[in-house]
Scaffold this motif. Structure first.
Motif, PDB file in Angstrom:
ATOM      1  N   ASP A 131       0.865  -1.178   0.000  1.00 33.89           N
ATOM      2  CA  ASP A 131       0.000   0.000   0.000  1.00 33.89           C
ATOM      3  C   ASP A 131       0.904   1.232   0.000  1.00 33.89           C
ATOM      4  OD1 ASP A 131      -2.112  -1.749   0.247  1.00 33.89           O
ATOM      5  OD2 ASP A 131      -2.367  -1.425   2.398  1.00 33.89           O
TER       6      ASP A 131
ATOM      7  N   LYS B  68       5.420   6.524   0.705  1.00 30.93           N
ATOM      8  CA  LYS B  68       4.973   7.638  -0.127  1.00 30.93           C
ATOM      9  C   LYS B  68       5.971   7.854  -1.254  1.00 30.93           C
ATOM     10  CE  LYS B  68       4.638  11.630   1.885  1.00 30.93           C
ATOM     11  NZ  LYS B  68       4.270  12.942   2.449  1.00 30.93           N
TER      12      LYS B  68
ATOM     13  N   ARG C 222       1.148   5.801  -1.092  1.00 35.51           N
ATOM     14  CA  ARG C 222       0.565   7.041  -1.577  1.00 35.51           C
ATOM     15  C   ARG C 222       1.452   7.556  -2.705  1.00 35.51           C
ATOM     16  NH1 ARG C 222      -1.666  12.044   1.930  1.00 35.51           N
ATOM     17  NH2 ARG C 222      -2.601  13.134   0.167  1.00 35.51           N
TER      18      ARG C 222
ATOM     19  N   ILE D 190      -4.003   7.016  -3.626  1.00 37.90           N
ATOM     20  CA  ILE D 190      -3.625   5.981  -2.658  1.00 37.90           C
ATOM     21  C   ILE D 190      -3.827   4.624  -3.320  1.00 37.90           C
ATOM     22  CG2 ILE D 190      -4.159   4.917  -0.429  1.00 37.90           C
ATOM     23  CD1 ILE D 190      -3.219   7.730  -0.017  1.00 37.90           C
TER      24      ILE D 190
ATOM     25  N   ARG E  77      -7.438  11.026  -5.107  1.00 38.54           N
ATOM     26  CA  ARG E  77      -7.887  12.169  -4.316  1.00 38.54           C
ATOM     27  C   ARG E  77      -7.940  13.407  -5.198  1.00 38.54           C
ATOM     28  NH1 ARG E  77      -5.482  12.317   1.540  1.00 38.54           N
ATOM     29  NH2 ARG E  77      -6.375  10.396   2.297  1.00 38.54           N
TER      30      ARG E  77
ATOM     31  N   LYS F 186      -4.895   0.515   1.255  1.00 37.43           N
ATOM     32  CA  LYS F 186      -5.557   1.126   2.398  1.00 37.43           C
ATOM     33  C   LYS F 186      -4.644   2.191   3.010  1.00 37.43           C
ATOM     34  CE  LYS F 186      -7.858   0.037   6.693  1.00 37.43           C
ATOM     35  NZ  LYS F 186      -8.252  -0.976   7.644  1.00 37.43           N
ATOM     36  N   GLU F 187      -5.177   3.393   3.186  1.00 39.53           N
ATOM     37  CA  GLU F 187      -4.393   4.483   3.765  1.00 39.53           C
ATOM     38  C   GLU F 187      -4.162   4.246   5.252  1.00 39.53           C
ATOM     39  OE1 GLU F 187      -4.298   9.338   3.799  1.00 39.53           O
ATOM     40  OE2 GLU F 187      -6.163   8.333   3.285  1.00 39.53           O
ATOM     41  N   LYS F 188      -2.926   4.479   5.679  1.00 41.08           N
ATOM     42  CA  LYS F 188      -2.584   4.330   7.092  1.00 41.08           C
ATOM     43  C   LYS F 188      -1.404   5.227   7.423  1.00 41.08           C
ATOM     44  CE  LYS F 188      -0.322   0.142   5.645  1.00 41.08           C
ATOM     45  NZ  LYS F 188      -0.860  -1.045   5.087  1.00 41.08           N
TER      46      LYS F 188
END
Length: 81
Positions: A19, A66, A21, A56, A42, A59-61
């Protein structure tokens, strides 16, 4: 990963289940991103030759990986393994 430059070609290989960004601010971009269809966008603005992108994958956490890319005539390929 934070990349800023001109006339660059970048290849990044990431695990398919990672995962992360992704943010980009590029003039004359060329993107080739594996599984880009799975991104939760986004913000994606394409204006002539300019791209602003914030998305993303997964799942964003807090503390997630990044990738930020900015520059002029940047070619970016993100592949999965």
């Amino acid at each position: 990963v934070n990349i800023n430059g001109k006339y660059m070609g970048i290849d990044i290989a990431l695990p398919k289940n990672l995962d992360y960004r992704f943010k980009a601010h590029i003039q004359y971009p060329k993107l080739d991103i594996a599984d880009e269809s799975t991104f939760q966008s986004r913000n994606r603005i394409v204006d002539d030759s300019h791209l602003e992108y914030d998305a993303i994958k997964g799942k964003e956490k807090d503390g997630m990986t990044k990738i930020e890319v900015s520059g002029y005539e940047v070619s970016l390929k993100i592949s999965g393994f």
